[in-house]
Design a protein around this motif. Sequence first.
Motif, short mmCIF file in Angstrom:
data_model
loop_
_atom_site.label_atom_id
_atom_site.label_comp_id
_atom_site.label_asym_id
_atom_site.label_seq_id
_atom_site.Cartn_x
_atom_site.Cartn_y
_atom_site.Cartn_z
N GLY A 12 7.18 2.95 29.50
CA GLY A 12 6.67 3.82 30.57
C GLY A 12 5.34 3.36 31.12
N ARG A 13 4.78 2.30 30.49
CA ARG A 13 3.47 1.78 30.87
C ARG A 13 2.42 2.90 30.88
NH1 ARG A 13 4.84 -2.50 35.82
NH2 ARG A 13 6.24 -3.84 34.59
N LYS A 14 2.42 3.63 29.78
CA LYS A 14 1.52 4.78 29.67
C LYS A 14 0.66 4.69 28.42
CE LYS A 14 4.65 7.90 32.14
NZ LYS A 14 5.54 9.08 32.02
N TRP A 15 -0.61 5.11 28.56
CA TRP A 15 -1.54 5.17 27.44
C TRP A 15 -1.65 6.60 26.95
CZ3 TRP A 15 -3.53 1.02 25.08
CH2 TRP A 15 -3.56 -0.20 25.78
N GLY A 16 -1.79 6.76 25.64
CA GLY A 16 -2.00 8.07 25.06
C GLY A 16 -3.48 8.42 25.02
N ALA A 17 -3.77 9.65 24.68
CA ALA A 17 -5.16 10.07 24.53
C ALA A 17 -5.74 9.45 23.25
CB ALA A 17 -5.24 11.59 24.45
N TYR A 18 -7.07 9.43 23.14
CA TYR A 18 -7.70 8.85 21.96
C TYR A 18 -8.97 9.62 21.62
CZ TYR A 18 -11.09 6.67 25.11
OH TYR A 18 -12.07 6.45 26.04
N ASN A 19 -9.44 9.44 20.40
CA ASN A 19 -10.65 10.10 19.95
C ASN A 19 -11.86 9.35 20.52
OD1 ASN A 19 -12.83 11.19 18.61
ND2 ASN A 19 -11.89 11.13 16.59
N SER A 20 -12.51 9.93 21.50
CA SER A 20 -13.62 9.25 22.17
C SER A 20 -14.86 9.14 21.29
CB SER A 20 -13.97 9.97 23.47
OG SER A 20 -14.33 11.31 23.21
N LYS A 21 -14.94 9.98 20.25
CA LYS A 21 -16.08 9.91 19.33
C LYS A 21 -15.89 8.81 18.29
CE LYS A 21 -17.56 14.73 19.71
NZ LYS A 21 -17.81 16.01 18.98
N TYR B 163 -21.16 0.80 13.12
CA TYR B 163 -20.15 0.53 14.14
C TYR B 163 -19.16 1.69 14.20
CZ TYR B 163 -22.05 -4.17 13.97
OH TYR B 163 -22.91 -5.24 14.02
N VAL B 164 -18.59 1.89 15.40
CA VAL B 164 -17.65 2.99 15.62
C VAL B 164 -16.30 2.40 16.03
CG1 VAL B 164 -17.30 5.20 16.79
CG2 VAL B 164 -19.62 4.30 16.50
N TYR B 165 -15.22 2.99 15.50
CA TYR B 165 -13.87 2.51 15.78
C TYR B 165 -12.98 3.65 16.27
CZ TYR B 165 -15.11 -1.73 13.22
OH TYR B 165 -15.71 -2.90 12.80
N THR B 166 -12.03 3.31 17.15
CA THR B 166 -11.02 4.27 17.57
C THR B 166 -9.73 3.50 17.88
OG1 THR B 166 -10.60 6.21 18.96
CG2 THR B 166 -11.47 4.26 20.07
N VAL B 167 -8.61 4.22 17.95
CA VAL B 167 -7.30 3.59 18.19
C VAL B 167 -6.57 4.38 19.27
CG1 VAL B 167 -5.10 2.88 17.16
CG2 VAL B 167 -7.19 2.83 15.78
N ARG C 83 -3.81 -0.11 20.28
CA ARG C 83 -4.97 -0.94 20.61
C ARG C 83 -6.19 -0.40 19.86
NH1 ARG C 83 -5.86 -3.11 26.55
NH2 ARG C 83 -4.10 -4.33 25.77
N ILE C 84 -6.86 -1.31 19.14
CA ILE C 84 -8.04 -0.93 18.36
C ILE C 84 -9.28 -1.29 19.16
CG2 ILE C 84 -9.32 -1.28 16.21
CD1 ILE C 84 -5.69 -2.13 16.20
N TYR C 85 -10.18 -0.31 19.29
CA TYR C 85 -11.45 -0.51 20.00
C TYR C 85 -12.61 -0.36 19.02
CZ TYR C 85 -8.67 0.44 24.24
OH TYR C 85 -7.73 0.41 25.24
N GLY D 272 -24.31 4.09 19.09
CA GLY D 272 -25.39 4.31 20.05
C GLY D 272 -25.13 3.71 21.41
N THR D 273 -24.11 2.84 21.51
CA THR D 273 -23.76 2.25 22.81
C THR D 273 -22.60 3.04 23.43
OG1 THR D 273 -22.22 0.68 21.80
CG2 THR D 273 -24.50 -0.04 22.09
N LYS D 274 -22.39 2.89 24.74
CA LYS D 274 -21.37 3.67 25.44
C LYS D 274 -20.03 2.94 25.59
CE LYS D 274 -24.58 6.48 28.18
NZ LYS D 274 -25.00 6.86 29.55
N LYS D 275 -20.09 1.64 25.83
CA LYS D 275 -18.88 0.89 26.18
C LYS D 275 -18.06 0.48 24.97
CE LYS D 275 -17.31 -3.10 28.88
NZ LYS D 275 -17.73 -4.31 29.62
N TRP D 276 -16.75 0.81 25.02
CA TRP D 276 -15.82 0.36 23.99
C TRP D 276 -15.34 -1.06 24.31
CZ3 TRP D 276 -15.04 3.04 19.63
CH2 TRP D 276 -15.25 4.43 19.63
N SER D 277 -15.16 -1.86 23.28
CA SER D 277 -14.61 -3.22 23.45
C SER D 277 -13.29 -3.31 22.71
CB SER D 277 -15.58 -4.26 22.90
OG SER D 277 -16.78 -4.26 23.63
N THR D 278 -12.33 -4.02 23.31
CA THR D 278 -11.03 -4.21 22.66
C THR D 278 -11.18 -5.18 21.49
OG1 THR D 278 -9.82 -3.82 24.71
CG2 THR D 278 -8.65 -4.99 22.96
N LEU D 279 -10.71 -4.75 20.34
CA LEU D 279 -10.74 -5.61 19.16
C LEU D 279 -9.44 -6.38 19.04
CD1 LEU D 279 -12.60 -6.32 16.80
CD2 LEU D 279 -11.54 -4.47 15.49
#
Length: 218
Positions: free
Chosen positions: A116-125, A105-109, A65-67, A72-79
């Motif tokens: 397993g219906r599990k999410w992995g960790a991601y780079n919050s920066k 703009y800032v991006y993370t994946v 999932r790409i966010y 400068g904003t806090k909330k990530w949005s799903t792309l």
Amino acid sequence: MLRKIKSHLAILLMLALAFTLLIPAPVQAASKKKPAKVTVTSVKTSGTNKVVIKWRKAKYATNYRIYWKQAGTKKWSTLTTVKSNRTSYTHKSNSKAKLIGGKKYVYTVRAYNRYGRKWGAYNSKGKTVTIPAVPGKVNITQTNATSNRKVTITWNKTSNATSYRVFYKKSGAKKWITVANVSASKNSYTHSNNKKTPLVAGSKYVYTVRAYNKTSRK
């Protein structure tokens, strides 16, 4: 009699072997483990309205999932969400996820395991990219001949301009000639007669002004 028994046993063994070969091998159950953290390798602009995001494959991922968010904003949005065979995605500016020139703009994946219906960790920066700032169209408001050998051109300032370039040509000619480069702080220029850009008394001239942005080189 013994030979017949041995013969029957041999046939039975062959049939058993053939039947065993026909049975498919058990399929290994898909892993339900938590996927690994995704490493985003690059986030780059493509032109003035696209961003290409690339990442490395994460173990146990079935989807990515790409966010994104504005810097400068806090909330990530799903792309978007893509399958695990993908390691890149191109974000094209649209009405729901618009890219504005000059903005950061800032991006993370993040990886997901649907078994397993599990999410992995991601780079919050995340990784940051700046969209090239394309200057707007310049509107000329006035062109006044202040004397036989001088013309003053006035225009409205436009967004994202770091400078303005003034052009002129003789009426009816095709080729534009550069008169001057002007700072973005100005909105007028007086063209005086000179050897490189002469002004001949009685002749008609046409002027235009174009904005330029040194960062995007547009």
